[in-house]
Write a protein that holds these residues in place. Structure first.
Motif, mmCIF file in Angstrom:
data_model
loop_
_atom_site.group_PDB
_atom_site.id
_atom_site.type_symbol
_atom_site.label_atom_id
_atom_site.label_comp_id
_atom_site.label_asym_id
_atom_site.label_seq_id
_atom_site.Cartn_x
_atom_site.Cartn_y
_atom_site.Cartn_z
ATOM 1 N N GLU A 59 -13.923 54.475 -121.194
ATOM 2 C CA GLU A 59 -13.369 53.661 -122.279
ATOM 3 C C GLU A 59 -12.300 54.434 -123.055
ATOM 4 O O GLU A 59 -11.233 53.898 -123.370
ATOM 5 C CB GLU A 59 -14.501 53.209 -123.214
ATOM 6 C CG GLU A 59 -14.031 52.192 -124.229
ATOM 7 C CD GLU A 59 -15.179 51.557 -125.015
ATOM 8 O OE1 GLU A 59 -16.361 51.879 -124.725
ATOM 9 O OE2 GLU A 59 -14.882 50.758 -125.917
ATOM 10 N N LYS A 60 -12.599 55.688 -123.325
ATOM 11 C CA LYS A 60 -11.632 56.528 -124.048
ATOM 12 C C LYS A 60 -10.333 56.651 -123.261
ATOM 13 O O LYS A 60 -9.238 56.540 -123.810
ATOM 14 C CB LYS A 60 -12.221 57.934 -124.244
ATOM 15 C CG LYS A 60 -12.725 58.176 -125.647
ATOM 16 C CD LYS A 60 -13.003 59.672 -125.841
ATOM 17 C CE LYS A 60 -14.271 59.881 -126.639
ATOM 18 N NZ LYS A 60 -14.972 61.123 -126.326
ATOM 19 N N SER A 61 -10.465 56.906 -121.983
ATOM 20 C CA SER A 61 -9.291 57.054 -121.133
ATOM 21 C C SER A 61 -8.517 55.740 -121.037
ATOM 22 O O SER A 61 -7.284 55.728 -121.079
ATOM 23 C CB SER A 61 -9.725 57.538 -119.745
ATOM 24 O OG SER A 61 -8.636 57.542 -118.875
ATOM 25 N N LEU A 62 -9.251 54.622 -120.928
ATOM 26 C CA LEU A 62 -8.592 53.308 -120.873
ATOM 27 C C LEU A 62 -7.815 53.027 -122.147
ATOM 28 O O LEU A 62 -6.729 52.433 -122.112
ATOM 29 C CB LEU A 62 -9.630 52.200 -120.638
ATOM 30 C CG LEU A 62 -10.126 52.020 -119.209
ATOM 31 C CD1 LEU A 62 -11.301 51.041 -119.182
ATOM 32 C CD2 LEU A 62 -9.016 51.541 -118.286
ATOM 33 N N ASP A 63 -8.370 53.462 -123.282
ATOM 34 C CA ASP A 63 -7.662 53.283 -124.553
ATOM 35 C C ASP A 63 -6.310 53.999 -124.518
ATOM 36 O O ASP A 63 -5.303 53.478 -125.008
ATOM 37 C CB ASP A 63 -8.508 53.828 -125.717
ATOM 38 C CG ASP A 63 -9.620 52.860 -126.116
ATOM 39 O OD1 ASP A 63 -9.493 51.659 -125.807
ATOM 40 O OD2 ASP A 63 -10.614 53.319 -126.718
ATOM 41 N N ARG A 64 -6.305 55.196 -123.931
ATOM 42 C CA ARG A 64 -5.043 55.951 -123.836
ATOM 43 C C ARG A 64 -4.065 55.237 -122.917
ATOM 44 O O ARG A 64 -2.869 55.150 -123.203
ATOM 45 C CB ARG A 64 -5.311 57.356 -123.293
ATOM 46 C CG ARG A 64 -6.055 58.250 -124.267
ATOM 47 C CD ARG A 64 -6.496 59.532 -123.605
ATOM 48 N NE ARG A 64 -5.459 60.556 -123.626
ATOM 49 C CZ ARG A 64 -5.647 61.803 -123.218
ATOM 50 N NH1 ARG A 64 -6.824 62.187 -122.760
ATOM 51 N NH2 ARG A 64 -4.666 62.677 -123.267
ATOM 52 N N VAL A 65 -4.585 54.734 -121.800
ATOM 53 C CA VAL A 65 -3.729 54.010 -120.851
ATOM 54 C C VAL A 65 -3.175 52.748 -121.520
ATOM 55 O O VAL A 65 -1.983 52.436 -121.429
ATOM 56 C CB VAL A 65 -4.506 53.634 -119.568
ATOM 57 C CG1 VAL A 65 -3.654 52.769 -118.649
ATOM 58 C CG2 VAL A 65 -4.984 54.893 -118.840
ATOM 59 N N ALA A 66 -4.051 52.030 -122.239
ATOM 60 C CA ALA A 66 -3.658 50.760 -122.864
ATOM 61 C C ALA A 66 -2.575 50.977 -123.918
ATOM 62 O O ALA A 66 -1.641 50.190 -124.031
ATOM 63 C CB ALA A 66 -4.882 50.087 -123.488
ATOM 64 N N LYS A 67 -2.707 52.063 -124.664
ATOM 65 C CA LYS A 67 -1.738 52.362 -125.706
ATOM 66 C C LYS A 67 -0.329 52.448 -125.132
ATOM 67 O O LYS A 67 0.656 52.043 -125.741
ATOM 68 C CB LYS A 67 -2.109 53.684 -126.386
ATOM 69 C CG LYS A 67 -2.241 53.526 -127.886
ATOM 70 C CD LYS A 67 -2.703 54.794 -128.570
ATOM 71 C CE LYS A 67 -3.893 54.508 -129.468
ATOM 72 N NZ LYS A 67 -4.817 55.607 -129.583
ATOM 73 N N LYS A 68 -0.255 53.007 -123.938
ATOM 74 C CA LYS A 68 1.040 53.183 -123.282
ATOM 75 C C LYS A 68 1.504 51.876 -122.636
ATOM 76 O O LYS A 68 2.642 51.474 -122.750
ATOM 77 C CB LYS A 68 0.890 54.263 -122.203
ATOM 78 C CG LYS A 68 2.142 55.047 -121.990
ATOM 79 C CD LYS A 68 1.920 56.229 -121.069
ATOM 80 C CE LYS A 68 0.589 56.919 -121.310
ATOM 81 N NZ LYS A 68 0.283 57.952 -120.315
ATOM 82 N N LYS A 69 0.569 51.206 -121.956
ATOM 83 C CA LYS A 69 0.893 50.026 -121.157
ATOM 84 C C LYS A 69 1.165 48.807 -122.032
ATOM 85 O O LYS A 69 1.939 47.928 -121.666
ATOM 86 C CB LYS A 69 -0.303 49.727 -120.244
ATOM 87 C CG LYS A 69 0.088 49.419 -118.808
ATOM 88 C CD LYS A 69 -1.136 49.208 -117.934
ATOM 89 C CE LYS A 69 -0.874 48.086 -116.953
ATOM 90 N NZ LYS A 69 -2.018 47.838 -116.079
#
Ligand code: 3HC
Length: 302
Positions: A59-69
């Motif tokens: 979830e933490k990693s997805l949050d980082r990806v989402a912030k960019k995407k």
């Protein structure tokens, strides 16, 4: 229209349901990327506590990806994270879910006996169409596959840490891997948004065969006192354009992993000086200073 629909048989071999065994750094990353690209994922580990912890790190990693995407689209980003998480099922019991699995990816501890036990059990439980793959960094794929009756449907699928960021997948074929299996693994890697390269089943494949001796040379340089860890890292970042220097990369990959790879190769090829063990490395591992994941390795982390 119906006949046209049925004639597109390519979807027959398409991989939709993926099972990832092992939810550590690599397994969780693989599960995350597969789910983010619309695959149904079953993530397996020994306890629910481990799996819950892995889901949090996904979830933490997805949050980082989402912030960019989804830069200015918070709602879209939240939906992406929620939808991806919803495609991941966790379980400690793989034998039920395996019935629907198209591709099984093993990312457990680097121990041949443990892998053999796992693959023997799953080979009996899995349907005949299920492709088996290992994410091993340094063990021969052919030897891992040897305990199964599906050596034709077995290959290597080697990812890099951090899996959500690193674009490469090494697709490894043994002499028994069929073209169909290899093509399915290659195609699957592309579906993940990765760039696959084809490798033979040789020690370290391409990346680790070059990267691990390079890291070990840097450690030996440190051991001889030729330069400090910081200076070695700065030198390679600014002098060769690497995103991380070799010493910080060793901490990042994990010193236990690095040691495991080099010890295995040294045992097999005792005459290759590049595979010589290192005292500093052995000492850090013995004191459980395994790098970033334990808060200390060559460097300290907070
Ligand atoms: N999940 C999601 N996003 C992540 C992430 C993760 N786990 N880790 C980093 N990121 C993102 C960050 O959010 C950041 O996004 P931004 O550009 O929008 O700010 C971006 O990556 C860059 O991160 P940082 O600014 O924190 O740091 P860096 O610029 O140094 O990048 C790195 C981090 C991508 C890890 C980069 O340092 C790198 O490429 N390092 C080398 C890694 C490497 O060589 N890996 C291979 C190891 S070998 C291996 O794995 C094989 C095995 O078998 C041993």
């Amino acid at each position: 229209a119906i006949s046209a629909f049925f004639s597109t048989s390519s979807s027959q071999s398409a991989i939709k349901n993926v099972m990832v065994i092992g939810s550590g750094l690599m397994g969780a990353g693989i599960a995350q990327v597969a789910a983010a690209t619309n695959h149904q994922v079953t993530m397996v580990d020994q306890t629910n506590a481990i799996l819950t912890k892995s889901m949090r790190s996904i979830e933490k990693s997805l949050d980082r990806v989402a912030k960019k995407k989804f830069k200015d689209d918070t709602e879209g980003g939240n939906k992406f994270v929620a939808d991806t998480l919803a495609r991941i099922t966790i379980t400690t019991e793989p034998n039920t879910a395996i019935a629907d699995t198209d591709l099984l990816i093993e990312a457990i501890v680097e121990n041949m006996r443990t892998k053999h036990k796992l693959f023997t059990d799953l080979d009996n439980a899995a349907p005949s169409h299920t492709i088996f793959a290992s994410n091993t960094s340094s063990l021969p794929i052919r030897e891992i596959a040897s305990v199964t009756k599906r050596k034709d449907k077995f290959g290597g699928l080697h990812f890099f840490n951090p899996v959500p960021m690193m674009k490469l997948v090494e697709v490894v074929r043994t002499p028994e891997t069929t073209d169909d299996t290899f093509d399915a693994l290659f195609q699957f890697s592309k579906e993940l948004g990765k760039v696959p390269v084809s490798c033979k089943d040789t020690p370290g494949f391409v990346v680790n065969r070059l990267l691990v001796p390079y890291i070990m040379e840097a450690v030996r340089m440190l051991e001889r006192g030729d330069a400090s860890a910081r200076d070695i890292d700065t030198a390679m970042k600014l002098g060769a354009g690497y995103p991380m220097g070799p010493i910080e990369l060793a901490d990042y990959v994990g010193l236990d992993t690095t040691k495991f790879i080099i010890d295995g190769w040294h045992e097999k090829y005792p005459d290759v000086p590049l595979f010589e063990p290192s005292e500093i490395l052995n000492d850090l591992v013995a004191r459980n200073k395994l790098g970033r994941k334990t808060g200390e390795g060559f460097y300290k982390y907070d």
